[in-house]
Structure formats: structure tokens, C-alpha cells
Design an enzyme around this catalytic site. Sequence first.
Site, PDB file in Angstrom:
ATOM      1  N   GLU A 190       0.824  -1.209   0.000  1.00 30.36           N
ATOM      2  CA  GLU A 190       0.000   0.000   0.000  1.00 30.36           C
ATOM      3  C   GLU A 190       0.858   1.259   0.000  1.00 30.36           C
ATOM      4  OE1 GLU A 190      -2.977  -2.003   3.236  1.00 30.36           O
ATOM      5  OE2 GLU A 190      -2.633   0.147   3.351  1.00 30.36           O
ATOM      6  N   CYS A 248       4.618  -5.449  15.549  1.00 33.12           N
ATOM      7  CA  CYS A 248       4.065  -4.542  16.570  1.00 33.12           C
ATOM      8  C   CYS A 248       2.585  -4.880  16.772  1.00 33.12           C
ATOM      9  CB  CYS A 248       4.206  -3.090  16.134  1.00 33.12           C
ATOM     10  SG  CYS A 248       5.917  -2.624  15.838  1.00 33.12           S
ATOM     11  N   CYS A 267       5.985  -7.551   7.474  1.00 35.14           N
ATOM     12  CA  CYS A 267       7.015  -6.960   8.337  1.00 35.14           C
ATOM     13  C   CYS A 267       7.417  -7.970   9.407  1.00 35.14           C
ATOM     14  CB  CYS A 267       6.487  -5.674   8.977  1.00 35.14           C
ATOM     15  SG  CYS A 267       7.708  -4.897  10.058  1.00 35.14           S
ATOM     16  N   CYS A 294      -0.397  -3.201  14.740  1.00 39.96           N
ATOM     17  CA  CYS A 294      -0.188  -3.001  13.302  1.00 39.96           C
ATOM     18  C   CYS A 294      -0.605  -4.236  12.505  1.00 39.96           C
ATOM     19  CB  CYS A 294       1.282  -2.667  13.060  1.00 39.96           C
ATOM     20  SG  CYS A 294       1.712  -2.652  11.329  1.00 39.96           S
ATOM     21  N   CYS A 343       3.158   8.326   1.565  1.00 39.60           N
ATOM     22  CA  CYS A 343       3.705   7.354   2.519  1.00 39.60           C
ATOM     23  C   CYS A 343       3.881   6.036   1.763  1.00 39.60           C
ATOM     24  CB  CYS A 343       2.707   7.196   3.663  1.00 39.60           C
ATOM     25  SG  CYS A 343       3.065   5.817   4.726  1.00 39.60           S
ATOM     26  N   CYS A 401      -1.648   1.668   7.434  1.00 36.99           N
ATOM     27  CA  CYS A 401      -0.530   0.739   7.389  1.00 36.99           C
ATOM     28  C   CYS A 401      -1.017  -0.701   7.372  1.00 36.99           C
ATOM     29  CB  CYS A 401       0.404   0.994   8.575  1.00 36.99           C
ATOM     30  SG  CYS A 401       1.854  -0.045   8.532  1.00 36.99           S
TER      31      CYS A 401
HETATM   32  S1  SF4 Z   1       4.421  -0.687  12.883  1.00 35.46           S
HETATM   33 FE1  SF4 Z   1       3.980  -2.423  11.535  1.00 35.46          FE
HETATM   34  S2  SF4 Z   1       5.214  -2.066   9.712  1.00 35.46           S
HETATM   35 FE2  SF4 Z   1       6.032  -0.739  11.340  1.00 35.46          FE
HETATM   36  S3  SF4 Z   1       7.680  -1.934  12.288  1.00 35.46           S
HETATM   37 FE3  SF4 Z   1       5.819  -2.357  13.484  1.00 35.46          FE
HETATM   38  S4  SF4 Z   1       4.944  -4.191  12.533  1.00 35.46           S
HETATM   39 FE4  SF4 Z   1       6.436  -3.360  11.105  1.00 35.46          FE
END
Ligand code: SF4
Length: 347
Positions: A93, A119, A115, A122, A108, A336
Site C-alpha cells: 500500500e 508490533c 514486516c 499493526c 507514505c 498501514c
Molecule cells: S508498525 Fe507495523 S510495519 Fe512498522 S515496524 Fe511495526 S509491525 Fe512493522
Amino acid sequence: MNQKISIHGLLPQELEEFCRSAAQPAFRAKQIWDWLYAKRVSSFEEMKNLPAPLRALLADNFVFHDLAKLETKGNQSETQKLLFELVDNELVEAVLIPAPRRKKNTVCVSCQVGCLFGCAFCASGQKGVIRNLTAGEIIGEVLEVTRELGERPNNVVFMGIGEPFDNYDEVMKAVRILNHPDGFGIGARKITISSCGVVPGIQRLAEEGLQVELSVSLHAPDDELRSQLMPVNKSWPIRKLLGACADYTKKTNRIITFEYTLIRDFNDQPEHAAALVHLLRKFPSRVNLIPLSPVDEFEGKRSTQTAMRHFFQTLEKAGINVTLRDSKGSALEAACGQLRARRSRKR
Ligand code: SF4
């Protein structure tokens, strides 16, 4: 994956090398670069001042488009999210955040498919990382947004899917193409790299001699809380992270922005604000407070307006350079990985 790489992933010196190896004069590289970024053509055939055999050679060696727009959500007067399909059918995206009154458009971009860092809040990190994006694919995102917008953006932020320091080389290459005066010509200070706190990446960036902005996701004032949200904290806890940030600032003279997402009753209480003040009061930095954008994968809730205001005031009174991101900006966070996650579930 497609064996040919994107022509947009080449630096000027790499184009020159290619022309040299094809027994072409060096000025051809400049001509190609000009077609790519000044005229922004969308095929090799349009590069009219190149000899036909060179155009054919370019087409044999490179691809022009290695991502296709699948979906657009929102509109250009607000925040617009774009979902792209890559040549191997993976999805990423990008988000366009216009600020017409300030004549400023921010894009962005994503730098990985998925990833590694997981987190809690996310959508992108829930299933790990699938692969890195190439510099050409990252530039492709910016080009697509440029087409959508009808002009090149003023700011690029690496805050989409992925951790930029986990794909360091391709991200830096993309930064150099974006920053090149004959490329996109976007000033280094208008390019922001956002990291969840990967210390070796911060140390490496400090040596690059680039004037880009660095933002670091902190999200909690102590290790216990931060580790609950961000597994990266187990590898690089707050003390180590701030040590690397202090070295970065000393070396580059650049102030770091710490991102802090406010989550109701988790990290938004007066004691958290006081702990954050204690942590950062002697640290030359900015703090960007972000209202949480709820995602399906995380049960945390957005802080109340009162809690956000109090948190902000505590930092401000302590002399910390603090901003509270507006709802448009927080939509950037919301973007995100959510379009990608939804489309992936459908598939
Ligand atoms: S916020 Fe999402 S994309 Fe960013 S480092 Fe953490 S898990 Fe990865």
C-alpha cells in the site's frame, strides 16, 4: 519473480555503466534519466531521441512497470490509500496525504511485503515479512501516486508496510533517486525514514551523510510496556535505543522525532506522561503524539480527548517539543497494512 529489474531502480551511475557496457555514449544515460523523471514517460518506445536498438536493449534488460494499481480508497481532498499488486502477486500500500492549504502533498510508501517486527497495533506485522521491495518498486509507488496526483509529491515518508532498516540498501537507493535533483528532486529534509527502533540501522544511517529526517517509534516510556507492544524492544531496549539516537544526533546534528501512539489506559495516563518527560527532557528531540487508529488485530482503544490533551500539556509544560497529530495524519497510521490485510483475507 521477474528476472528483469525495474529501470526505475537504477541510480544515474548505474545507467551510465549500462550505457557504457552497451557501447553507448554517456549522454544517453542522461537522456534516459530525463525521460524517466522529467518527462515521466511510461514506456521505452516513448524515448524518441534514443536509437531504436538502444530502446530494444533497454526493453530486453529492464521492465518499466513492476506494480499495478488494484484499488484506490478515499479522495484527494482527504487521505487516499492505494493498493498495488507486484509482479509476484504480492500486495503493498501507499498513502497520499494532501495539504492543499500548505500546498504540500505527502506520500507514505511501503518498503517490504509484510514486516518482521510484529508490533501489536499493526496489521502489517502479524504474519511476518514475505520479501523486501526493490528500489524500483518503491519508486514505482511514488510514480503511481504522482500520476494520480498530476504532480510530484513534496514529501515522502517511509511509514507504510515494512521496516526501512530491515531493507536498508534498497531503501537508501530509493532515497537517493527521490533526492536526486534530476530525479524527483525531493529535498532530503522532506524525506522521512521511520523505524521501530532497529539500532544497527540508526547507527548506519548516521554514517550516510544524508540530511533525511529520522523518526523512531517509542510508544511507551518504559521497557515493560514497550515490550508488550513492540517485540523489537527485547532486542534493543529503551536505554540502548536512546543511546543510539543520542549518538545519531551528535553525529548528524539532526533532531529525531519520537512517535508515541496514545492507547487508552495503557500508555496515556499522567504517570506515563511524567515518565516520558523524565526520559526525554534532556534529549534534543521532538515528540509526535498519535491518536490510535483501531485495527481488527489489536484490542487497544483510542485515548479520550481529555487524556490526550493532558498528556500533551504535561510534555509541553516540561519544555518538550511536542505535537499532537491531527486526524488526517493519524489516517496515515491507519493505512498501514489494512487494505492489504483485507484483500489478502478475501483471497
Ligand atoms: S508498525 Fe507495523 S510495519 Fe512498522 S515496524 Fe511495526 S509491525 Fe512493522
